[in-house]
Design an enzyme around this catalytic site. Structure first.
Site: not given
Ligand code: NAD
Length: 295
Positions: A171, A240
């Site tokens: 991811k 993030k």
């Protein structure tokens, strides 16, 4: 009927709770924000005010939390899953988190007889609500098989990439590529404009050729050209994810010039693009630099 608990009922978790309910699961939830708990209770969900109560009700727990640090607290904190869960439970972390956090919490949970799968997702709030997300999963084949009926109502495509942690590695790499493609896509559209060709037409050409990407095929037509900027994924979350990429490269001692430029530009965007803005707004940095042309 499977009893499934969802922890974190924000943009993604709320959609997942809806997909699970539609798929015939008994769904309960928990969120640290009282307002969010009330909203979900208003939509007919059983919402608990703590993780202990949720653990009593559920066999499978789905996490959809903002950061790796919060995932760790929710699992290992005094009021967390380790303290209140029971043997046989499976925890599926759909948050975009750090692989080391996943490996650490999985080992602690395993000692208590609980399974852990890192299953970060793509598809945004729309995919979560529609049950059409993509999941990249890290975990044991046995744990994944146990929760297959739950995962199949939340997602249209699942790829088992390896042991615990492999889902988050995948991811992070995916989002690093998406972050880079937004920057190169914005530069490409600036080049098109400067060269006197309509950007939308150029994009159509690119999407018929080998330069295309998820960003050129989905982000530009869906959220950028029409200036909708309403994907449901914020600058804060993408910053993030890009920072997780920078952290992973640094931990592995890797110096990668393209990824390095990408992580630098995204980190610096904090000065001009607020956290709550849509992540596709990063393309406006190219517009801003165009305005500054010739200065
Ligand atoms: P969000 O901020 O909308 O939702 C997170 C929820 O977690 C909030 O409701 C918050 O109150 C709750 N929360 C925070 N701390 C908590 C705690 N200690 N205990 C219980 N609940 C707590 O974020 P989101 O957009 O739903 O994203 C969730 C995760 O999914 C993130 O890791 C994100 O990177 C990832 N993700 C998001 C998208 C997207 O398009 N939004 C797409 C793919 C992946």
């Amino acid at each position: 009927m499977q009893n499934v608990g969802v922890i974190g009922l924000g943009n993604m978790g709320r959609g997942m709770a809806n997909s699970l309910r539609r798929g015939g699961m008994a769904v309960s939830g928990y969120d640290s924000l009282a307002g969010t708990r009330e909203r979900l209770a208003g939509e007919g969900f059983t919402v608990h005010s703590g993780i202990a109560d949720l653990c009593r009700a559920a066999q499978v727990l789905i996490l959809s939390l903002p950061t790796a640090a919060i995932v760790e607290t929710v699992i290992t904190g005094p009021d967390g899953i380790l303290a209140h869960g029971r043997a046989g439970m499976i925890i599926v972390d759909t948050s975009t988190s750090h692989p080391e956090t996943s490996r650490r919490v999985a080992a602690l949970l395993a000692a208590g007889g609980m399974g852990f799968i890192d299953a970060p997702v793509s598809g945004g709030p729309k995919g979560a609500m529609g049950g059409t997300m993509t999941m990249v999963m890290g975990g044991s084949p046995a744990d994944i098989a146990k929760v297959e009926p739950v995962l199949s109502v939340m997602s249209a495509k699942r790829v088992h990439v390896g042991p615990v942690g492999a889902g988050h590695v995948t991811k992070i790499i995916n989002n690093l590529l998406c972050a880079a493609h937004l920057l190169t896509g914005a530069e490409a559209m600036r080049l098109a404009t400067e060269a006197g060709v309509e950007p939308e037409r150029v994009m159509e050409g690119i999407n018929a050729g080998s330069g295309r990407s998820g960003v050129t095929m989905v982000n530009f037509p869906t959220w950028i050209f029409n200036e909708a900027f309403d994907s449901g994924f914020t600058m804060k979350l993408m910053r993030k994810d890009v920072a997780l990429g920078a952290q992973l490269m640094s931990e592995l001692g890797l110096s990668m010039p393209m990824a390095g430029q990408t992580t630098r530009i995204w980190a610096e965007s904090l000065a001009t693009l607020p956290d709550e803005e849509d992540f596709n707004r990063i393309v406006s940095l190219q517009v801003a630099s165009r305005k500054g042309k010739g200065q």
